[in-house]
Scaffold this motif. Structure first.
Motif, mmCIF file in Angstrom:
data_model
loop_
_atom_site.group_PDB
_atom_site.id
_atom_site.type_symbol
_atom_site.label_atom_id
_atom_site.label_comp_id
_atom_site.label_asym_id
_atom_site.label_seq_id
_atom_site.Cartn_x
_atom_site.Cartn_y
_atom_site.Cartn_z
ATOM 1 N N LEU A 229 0.831 -1.204 0.000
ATOM 2 C CA LEU A 229 0.000 0.000 0.000
ATOM 3 C C LEU A 229 0.867 1.258 0.000
ATOM 4 O O LEU A 229 0.516 2.259 -0.629
ATOM 5 C CB LEU A 229 -0.932 0.001 1.207
ATOM 6 N N ALA A 230 1.997 1.208 0.700
ATOM 7 C CA ALA A 230 2.928 2.344 0.679
ATOM 8 C C ALA A 230 3.450 2.574 -0.729
ATOM 9 O O ALA A 230 3.555 3.720 -1.194
ATOM 10 C CB ALA A 230 4.082 2.097 1.648
ATOM 11 N N THR A 231 3.759 1.485 -1.436
ATOM 12 C CA THR A 231 4.234 1.589 -2.820
ATOM 13 C C THR A 231 3.175 2.224 -3.703
ATOM 14 O O THR A 231 3.467 3.103 -4.530
ATOM 15 C CB THR A 231 4.607 0.204 -3.363
ATOM 16 N N GLN A 232 1.917 1.795 -3.538
ATOM 17 C CA GLN A 232 0.833 2.361 -4.338
ATOM 18 C C GLN A 232 0.643 3.844 -4.025
ATOM 19 O O GLN A 232 0.428 4.665 -4.922
ATOM 20 C CB GLN A 232 -0.470 1.603 -4.083
ATOM 21 N N ALA A 233 0.707 4.196 -2.753
ATOM 22 C CA ALA A 233 0.577 5.604 -2.370
ATOM 23 C C ALA A 233 1.689 6.436 -2.991
ATOM 24 O O ALA A 233 1.449 7.558 -3.455
ATOM 25 C CB ALA A 233 0.591 5.737 -0.848
ATOM 26 N N ASN A 234 2.892 5.898 -3.029
ATOM 27 C CA ASN A 234 4.005 6.618 -3.657
ATOM 28 C C ASN A 234 3.734 6.855 -5.137
ATOM 29 O O ASN A 234 4.007 7.936 -5.671
ATOM 30 C CB ASN A 234 5.299 5.828 -3.488
ATOM 31 N N ASP A 236 0.915 7.185 -6.513
ATOM 32 C CA ASP A 236 -0.191 8.130 -6.650
ATOM 33 C C ASP A 236 0.101 9.482 -6.003
ATOM 34 O O ASP A 236 -0.781 10.346 -5.967
ATOM 35 C CB ASP A 236 -1.459 7.536 -6.018
ATOM 36 N N ASN A 237 1.333 9.668 -5.480
ATOM 37 C CA ASN A 237 1.706 10.911 -4.795
ATOM 38 C C ASN A 237 0.800 11.206 -3.597
ATOM 39 O O ASN A 237 0.448 12.362 -3.329
ATOM 40 C CB ASN A 237 1.684 12.100 -5.767
ATOM 41 N N VAL A 238 0.425 10.156 -2.881
ATOM 42 C CA VAL A 238 -0.383 10.303 -1.677
ATOM 43 C C VAL A 238 0.529 10.237 -0.459
ATOM 44 O O VAL A 238 1.329 9.311 -0.321
ATOM 45 C CB VAL A 238 -1.459 9.202 -1.584
ATOM 46 N N GLN A 239 0.407 11.225 0.406
ATOM 47 C CA GLN A 239 1.179 11.250 1.643
ATOM 48 C C GLN A 239 0.330 10.661 2.771
ATOM 49 O O GLN A 239 -0.773 11.135 3.045
ATOM 50 C CB GLN A 239 1.598 12.679 1.979
ATOM 51 N N LEU A 240 0.853 9.612 3.405
ATOM 52 C CA LEU A 240 0.144 8.909 4.464
ATOM 53 C C LEU A 240 0.563 9.469 5.815
ATOM 54 O O LEU A 240 1.740 9.731 6.050
ATOM 55 C CB LEU A 240 0.446 7.418 4.393
ATOM 56 N N VAL A 241 -0.393 9.631 6.711
ATOM 57 C CA VAL A 241 -0.130 10.232 8.015
ATOM 58 C C VAL A 241 -0.765 9.356 9.095
ATOM 59 O O VAL A 241 -1.967 9.087 9.057
ATOM 60 C CB VAL A 241 -0.716 11.658 8.101
ATOM 61 N N LEU A 242 0.035 8.922 10.045
ATOM 62 C CA LEU A 242 -0.432 8.066 11.132
ATOM 63 C C LEU A 242 -0.504 8.857 12.431
ATOM 64 O O LEU A 242 0.447 9.527 12.808
ATOM 65 C CB LEU A 242 0.523 6.880 11.305
ATOM 66 N N VAL A 243 -1.654 8.767 13.107
ATOM 67 C CA VAL A 243 -1.790 9.282 14.469
ATOM 68 C C VAL A 243 -2.184 8.090 15.332
ATOM 69 O O VAL A 243 -3.260 7.518 15.156
ATOM 70 C CB VAL A 243 -2.847 10.393 14.575
ATOM 71 N N SER A 244 -1.304 7.702 16.254
ATOM 72 C CA SER A 244 -1.527 6.471 17.003
ATOM 73 C C SER A 244 -0.929 6.564 18.398
ATOM 74 O O SER A 244 0.024 7.299 18.635
ATOM 75 C CB SER A 244 -0.917 5.289 16.252
ATOM 76 N N ASN A 259 6.615 5.290 2.888
ATOM 77 C CA ASN A 259 5.852 6.269 2.121
ATOM 78 C C ASN A 259 6.665 7.556 1.992
ATOM 79 O O ASN A 259 7.122 8.110 2.983
ATOM 80 C CB ASN A 259 4.514 6.543 2.810
ATOM 81 N N ILE A 260 6.847 8.007 0.765
ATOM 82 C CA ILE A 260 7.615 9.229 0.514
ATOM 83 C C ILE A 260 6.897 10.436 1.113
ATOM 84 O O ILE A 260 5.749 10.725 0.767
ATOM 85 C CB ILE A 260 7.830 9.437 -0.995
ATOM 86 N N LEU A 261 7.573 11.110 2.039
ATOM 87 C CA LEU A 261 7.073 12.336 2.666
ATOM 88 C C LEU A 261 5.797 12.130 3.457
ATOM 89 O O LEU A 261 5.025 13.068 3.664
ATOM 90 C CB LEU A 261 6.871 13.438 1.606
ATOM 91 N N GLY A 262 5.561 10.887 3.897
ATOM 92 C CA GLY A 262 4.488 10.677 4.859
ATOM 93 C C GLY A 262 4.922 11.191 6.218
ATOM 94 O O GLY A 262 6.023 11.718 6.386
ATOM 95 N N ASP A 263 4.066 11.045 7.220
ATOM 96 C CA ASP A 263 4.410 11.557 8.540
ATOM 97 C C ASP A 263 3.691 10.720 9.594
ATOM 98 O O ASP A 263 2.778 9.955 9.285
ATOM 99 C CB ASP A 263 4.016 13.029 8.678
ATOM 100 N N LYS A 264 4.094 10.884 10.851
ATOM 101 C CA LYS A 264 3.469 10.134 11.934
ATOM 102 C C LYS A 264 3.588 10.899 13.237
ATOM 103 O O LYS A 264 4.537 11.666 13.448
ATOM 104 C CB LYS A 264 4.127 8.766 12.080
#
Length: 290
Positions: A229-234, A236-244, A259-264
């Motif tokens: 899923l991280a590969t697919q997001a990359n 599609d230029n989607v930045q994934l953000v986790l709050v946990s 994920n490129i330029l995702g955050d957490k």
């Protein structure tokens, strides 16, 4: 910019990924403005390549764990949705779309209590998915609000239905939860609607558990699925953000870290979740401008 937010967000990991971004942007600039040895080179960063600035527009999807332990997080978002939305409106210059979805899990052959409540029954059938492939569990993936233009009002209305008499909180079934299955539907099957191009695309995953697929167990299969899923997001230029509240989960290690330029943001509790979300949005938008 993948940062575990404890007290400060300027730790070594953040600086490392910021350096990676700078290198990527510099390489793109060089290719975009190639010149001969006897010419003065213009290394101006292209404006039509990833990462896109937030004021080019924003599509922001919120995926929320809807199991029994998540009431605090949901109420925190509900009480401050105006501030969260204002941050998105400001950063996007008013060009934004929001989506809201939840994931839950029950014992096979049973149904969540909200199955007969109006917050759920009033939704179109296309916005409700029930996965029955698990031998002992079934997963409920629900799109409360698909992407729509400048939809702060309808988003807030649907958010208000969560953890209320209109749609009581789910229960979950064990520890791991099916958030990866919902993310898969959003990235690969347009469950929240089609993403726009040339804009900032964010997915917020808010949970206190690891991903467990359709069997309620976190295994290497689930880890590999998240990596994909991280590969697919990359792509599609989607930045994934986790709050946990859960450190070193498979979301963090296999999804966000790939994920490129995702955050957490890993937090001890969800007491300040609205402020946490706003901080993440502002930091991402600042980073996308650099």
């Amino acid at each position: 910019m993948k940062t575990i937010y404890k007290m400060k967000n300027n730790d070594l990991e953040s600086r490392f990924f910021k350096s990676i971004k700078i290198v990527i942007v510099a390489v793109l600039a060089i290719f975009a403005s190639a010149c001969s040895d006897d010419e003065a080179c213009d290394y101006t960063t292209p404006t039509d390549t990833f990462p896109f600035s937030c004021d080019s527009g924003m599509d922001v999807a919120f995926l929320i764990d809807y199991t029994g332990s998540m009431g605090e997080a949901i109420e925190g978002i509900k009480s401050s949705i105006s501030s969260i939305a204002t941050s998105i409106v400001t950063e996007s210059g008013g060009d934004y779309r929001l989506s809201l979805s939840v994931f839950d899990e029950v014992t096979a052959g049973t149904m969540p209590s909200y199955n007969t409540q109006v917050g759920y029954t009033n939704l179109p059938a296309a916005q409700k998915q029930v996965i029955t492939s698990g031998t002992t569990t079934e997963q409920y993936l629900t799109m409360m609000e698909p992407f729509a233009t400048a939809n702060q009002l309808s988003f807030s209305t649907q958010l208000a239905n969560l953890n209320s008499a209109n749609m009581s909180l789910g229960s979950g079934n064990g520890f791991a939860e099916p958030g990866a299955l919902l993310l898969d539907q959003i990235l690969n099957n347009n469950f929240s609607g089609s993403w726009r191009s040339g804009i900032t695309k964010l997915v917020f995953i808010i949970t206190d558990a690891p991903a467990g697929g359709d069997d309620d167990i976190n295994t290497a299969i689930d880890d590999a699925f998240l990596n994909g899923l991280a590969t697919q997001a990359n792509l599609d230029n989607v930045q994934l953000v986790l709050v946990s509240t859960l450190a070193s989960s498979n979301y963090e290690l296999e999804l966000i870290n790939n994920n490129i330029l995702g955050d957490k943001m890993i937090v001890p509790n969800f007491n300040n979740i609205a402020e946490n979300i706003i901080t993440l949005i502002e930091n991402i938008c600042d980073g996308n401008e650099e």
